[in-house]
Write a protein that holds these residues in place. Sequence first.
Motif, mmCIF file in Angstrom:
data_model
loop_
_atom_site.group_PDB
_atom_site.id
_atom_site.type_symbol
_atom_site.label_atom_id
_atom_site.label_comp_id
_atom_site.label_asym_id
_atom_site.label_seq_id
_atom_site.Cartn_x
_atom_site.Cartn_y
_atom_site.Cartn_z
ATOM 1 N N THR A 1 -3.477 13.536 10.233
ATOM 2 C CA THR A 1 -3.012 13.276 8.869
ATOM 3 C C THR A 1 -3.613 11.985 8.324
ATOM 4 N N SER B 1 -6.471 8.649 -0.335
ATOM 5 C CA SER B 1 -5.075 8.199 -0.485
ATOM 6 C C SER B 1 -4.852 6.820 0.125
ATOM 7 N N ILE B 2 -5.583 6.514 1.187
ATOM 8 C CA ILE B 2 -5.463 5.209 1.838
ATOM 9 C C ILE B 2 -6.854 4.676 2.147
ATOM 10 N N HIS C 1 0.844 -1.195 0.000
ATOM 11 C CA HIS C 1 0.000 0.000 0.000
ATOM 12 C C HIS C 1 0.884 1.253 0.000
ATOM 13 N N GLU C 2 0.622 2.148 -0.908
ATOM 14 C CA GLU C 2 1.406 3.378 -1.004
ATOM 15 C C GLU C 2 0.970 4.379 0.075
ATOM 16 N N LEU C 3 1.943 5.054 0.650
ATOM 17 C CA LEU C 3 1.669 6.097 1.638
ATOM 18 C C LEU C 3 2.086 7.438 1.055
ATOM 19 N N ASP C 4 1.234 8.455 1.225
ATOM 20 C CA ASP C 4 1.569 9.761 0.667
ATOM 21 C C ASP C 4 2.667 10.435 1.483
ATOM 22 N N SER C 5 3.202 11.526 0.967
ATOM 23 C CA SER C 5 4.354 12.197 1.583
ATOM 24 C C SER C 5 4.057 12.725 2.974
ATOM 25 N N HIS C 6 2.811 13.146 3.211
ATOM 26 C CA HIS C 6 2.447 13.665 4.534
ATOM 27 C C HIS C 6 2.492 12.558 5.590
ATOM 28 N N ARG D 1 4.194 9.717 5.372
ATOM 29 C CA ARG D 1 5.575 9.284 5.517
ATOM 30 C C ARG D 1 6.370 10.256 6.392
ATOM 31 N N SER E 1 -5.833 11.772 4.951
ATOM 32 C CA SER E 1 -5.435 10.896 3.848
ATOM 33 C C SER E 1 -6.546 9.911 3.499
ATOM 34 N N ASN F 1 -9.373 11.874 1.610
ATOM 35 C CA ASN F 1 -9.110 12.229 0.204
ATOM 36 C C ASN F 1 -8.832 11.008 -0.676
#
Length: 239
Positions: free
Chosen positions: A170, A179-180, A114-119, A121, A174, A177
């Motif tokens: 956060t 993202s996860i 699963h990809e995590l956004d920059s915020h 991370r 995420s 929106n």
Amino acid sequence: MGEDLRASFHEKLDDIRTGIARLGAGVTELVPRSTQILLDGDLEAAEYVILGDDDYDHRSLELEEMCFSQIALQAPVAGDLRAVVSAIKIIADVERSADLCVNICKAARRIYSHELDSHLRGMIHKCGSQASLLFKEATEAYLHTDGARAAALHDMDAYLDDLHRQFIQTIFESHANGSIDLQVAVQLAVVARFYERIGDHAVNVGERTRYIVDGWLPDAPYPESDNELAPAERRPPTD
């Protein structure tokens, strides 16, 4: 105690203190390692940390047995007794912190791919860095019996608590929106709690160090955890 017995006792106590400091230094390194495993999704490294937990358990048990042996054989009193009893409790805080690092690695396996956004991370990195710094300072304070350094841990933990709140916010953002997904959000919220608990254990080590120095106790007990995500209870030192 006689002079020979006192010398033997303090030599053993030094061995215990050094052993605990080594365990604490290991946790200080394990926190950022587990954090990087989570960020990288490194399953092989995660397995290595998880399997290595048995060594922490074994070393912790050996140190506890040394403490109980000194109580039984030497019957220490006053400051000596405070030092041994506090050591037993500090060992538990260190061992449980290692468990929490293992739990972070288990979470890394659950959210693998699963990809995590920059915020997200960025918050994971900040929480890991602060938790590691807290444990480093707690370990150094105990090793050098530094009451002033131990007292500073409360403010450092307050910053980690603030990072924990930011991390949760956060996670919500995420998920909102897209993202996860929900399951990843839940796992990350659990991870945020793990970092907070590592900070709590570091503060416990600091409080018990102050207890060794001058018998200082918190004004009131901290509330106990009531969920399985925080296996340790935060309590003031007792004699």
